[in-house]
Design a protein around this motif. Sequence first.
Motif, PDB file in Angstrom:
ATOM      1  N   ALA A 229      51.265 -29.992   8.827  1.00  0.00           N
ATOM      2  CA  ALA A 229      49.815 -30.137   8.876  1.00  0.00           C
ATOM      3  C   ALA A 229      49.343 -30.478  10.283  1.00  0.00           C
ATOM      4  O   ALA A 229      48.337 -29.940  10.765  1.00  0.00           O
ATOM      5  CB  ALA A 229      49.357 -31.211   7.895  1.00  0.00           C
ATOM      6  N   LEU A 230      50.055 -31.352  10.970  1.00  0.00           N
ATOM      7  CA  LEU A 230      49.713 -31.705  12.346  1.00  0.00           C
ATOM      8  C   LEU A 230      49.857 -30.500  13.266  1.00  0.00           C
ATOM      9  O   LEU A 230      49.003 -30.252  14.121  1.00  0.00           O
ATOM     10  CB  LEU A 230      50.593 -32.855  12.825  1.00  0.00           C
ATOM     11  CG  LEU A 230      50.308 -33.388  14.222  1.00  0.00           C
ATOM     12  CD1 LEU A 230      48.907 -33.988  14.275  1.00  0.00           C
ATOM     13  CD2 LEU A 230      51.343 -34.420  14.605  1.00  0.00           C
TER      14      LEU A 230
ATOM     15  N   LEU B 165      49.643 -27.291  12.452  1.00  0.00           N
ATOM     16  CA  LEU B 165      48.592 -26.322  12.172  1.00  0.00           C
ATOM     17  C   LEU B 165      47.223 -26.809  12.632  1.00  0.00           C
ATOM     18  O   LEU B 165      46.396 -26.023  13.086  1.00  0.00           O
ATOM     19  CB  LEU B 165      48.565 -25.994  10.677  1.00  0.00           C
ATOM     20  CG  LEU B 165      49.756 -25.198  10.162  1.00  0.00           C
ATOM     21  CD1 LEU B 165      49.670 -25.035   8.651  1.00  0.00           C
ATOM     22  CD2 LEU B 165      49.835 -23.844  10.842  1.00  0.00           C
ATOM     23  N   SER B 166      46.957 -28.108  12.509  1.00  0.00           N
ATOM     24  CA  SER B 166      45.656 -28.624  12.925  1.00  0.00           C
ATOM     25  C   SER B 166      45.512 -28.626  14.445  1.00  0.00           C
ATOM     26  O   SER B 166      44.390 -28.629  14.957  1.00  0.00           O
ATOM     27  CB  SER B 166      45.427 -30.022  12.364  1.00  0.00           C
ATOM     28  OG  SER B 166      46.329 -30.942  12.949  1.00  0.00           O
ATOM     29  N   ALA B 167      46.595 -28.612  15.162  1.00  0.00           N
ATOM     30  CA  ALA B 167      46.532 -28.561  16.620  1.00  0.00           C
ATOM     31  C   ALA B 167      45.973 -27.229  17.100  1.00  0.00           C
ATOM     32  O   ALA B 167      45.473 -27.127  18.217  1.00  0.00           O
ATOM     33  CB  ALA B 167      47.914 -28.798  17.220  1.00  0.00           C
ATOM     34  N   CYS B 168      46.034 -26.216  16.254  1.00  0.00           N
ATOM     35  CA  CYS B 168      45.527 -24.895  16.610  1.00  0.00           C
ATOM     36  C   CYS B 168      44.030 -24.752  16.325  1.00  0.00           C
ATOM     37  O   CYS B 168      43.420 -23.772  16.739  1.00  0.00           O
ATOM     38  CB  CYS B 168      46.270 -23.822  15.830  1.00  0.00           C
ATOM     39  SG  CYS B 168      48.037 -23.808  16.148  1.00  0.00           S
ATOM     40  N   ALA B 169      43.448 -25.704  15.601  1.00  0.00           N
ATOM     41  CA  ALA B 169      42.042 -25.613  15.212  1.00  0.00           C
ATOM     42  C   ALA B 169      41.140 -25.886  16.404  1.00  0.00           C
ATOM     43  O   ALA B 169      41.372 -26.801  17.181  1.00  0.00           O
ATOM     44  CB  ALA B 169      41.732 -26.592  14.089  1.00  0.00           C
TER      45      ALA B 169
ATOM     46  N   GLN C 299      36.733 -25.233  17.717  1.00  0.00           N
ATOM     47  CA  GLN C 299      35.403 -24.730  17.398  1.00  0.00           C
ATOM     48  C   GLN C 299      34.814 -24.179  18.680  1.00  0.00           C
ATOM     49  O   GLN C 299      34.846 -24.838  19.725  1.00  0.00           O
ATOM     50  CB  GLN C 299      34.524 -25.842  16.840  1.00  0.00           C
ATOM     51  CG  GLN C 299      33.188 -25.349  16.361  1.00  0.00           C
ATOM     52  CD  GLN C 299      32.426 -26.420  15.601  1.00  0.00           C
ATOM     53  OE1 GLN C 299      32.783 -27.581  15.623  1.00  0.00           O
ATOM     54  NE2 GLN C 299      31.382 -26.025  14.933  1.00  0.00           N
TER      55      GLN C 299
ATOM     56  N   ARG D 233      30.994 -32.457  15.000  1.00  0.00           N
ATOM     57  CA  ARG D 233      31.837 -33.404  14.264  1.00  0.00           C
ATOM     58  C   ARG D 233      31.111 -34.095  13.120  1.00  0.00           C
ATOM     59  O   ARG D 233      31.697 -34.327  12.067  1.00  0.00           O
ATOM     60  CB  ARG D 233      32.393 -34.448  15.221  1.00  0.00           C
ATOM     61  CG  ARG D 233      33.380 -33.862  16.184  1.00  0.00           C
ATOM     62  CD  ARG D 233      33.970 -34.927  17.090  1.00  0.00           C
ATOM     63  NE  ARG D 233      34.891 -34.310  18.030  1.00  0.00           N
ATOM     64  CZ  ARG D 233      34.924 -34.590  19.299  1.00  0.00           C
ATOM     65  NH1 ARG D 233      34.105 -35.478  19.805  1.00  0.00           N
ATOM     66  NH2 ARG D 233      35.787 -33.992  20.074  1.00  0.00           N
TER      67      ARG D 233
ATOM     68  N   ASP E  36      30.818 -31.634  10.289  1.00  0.00           N
ATOM     69  CA  ASP E  36      32.143 -31.458   9.696  1.00  0.00           C
ATOM     70  C   ASP E  36      32.524 -32.650   8.820  1.00  0.00           C
ATOM     71  O   ASP E  36      33.092 -32.478   7.742  1.00  0.00           O
ATOM     72  CB  ASP E  36      33.202 -31.273  10.785  1.00  0.00           C
ATOM     73  CG  ASP E  36      33.023 -29.991  11.561  1.00  0.00           C
ATOM     74  OD1 ASP E  36      32.321 -29.086  11.070  1.00  0.00           O
ATOM     75  OD2 ASP E  36      33.594 -29.894  12.665  1.00  0.00           O
TER      76      ASP E  36
END
Length: 99
Positions: free
Chosen positions: A16-17, A19-23, A25, A72, A75
């Motif tokens: 999860a960490l 994959l979230s590093a790729c997020a 906006q 933010r 979100d």
Amino acid sequence: MKPQQATRILACAALALLLSACAAQIDAGVATGEDVPGFWWGLWHGFIFPWAWIGSLFDEGIAVYAVPNTGRWYDFGFFLGITVLGGGSWFSSKKRRRD
């Protein structure tokens, strides 16, 4: 907790960490002003997400997420709307019966 369970939890957390590093906006998606959706609109949009998603399958004019928004805070409201108001935390809080 068994060692095997702990290993699975750590692996899921690491994934999860990762994959979230790729997020990210895009800057064009964040705006300021009175008419830009903020926390409260995010909360509302998160709450109505299931119905908006179904509607978006049939009508291109319906979106489940407002763009542009305040970033933010929008979100955070969206997340709360989905998890708290949308029933996400209610379903996970039910204890399993052991027969």
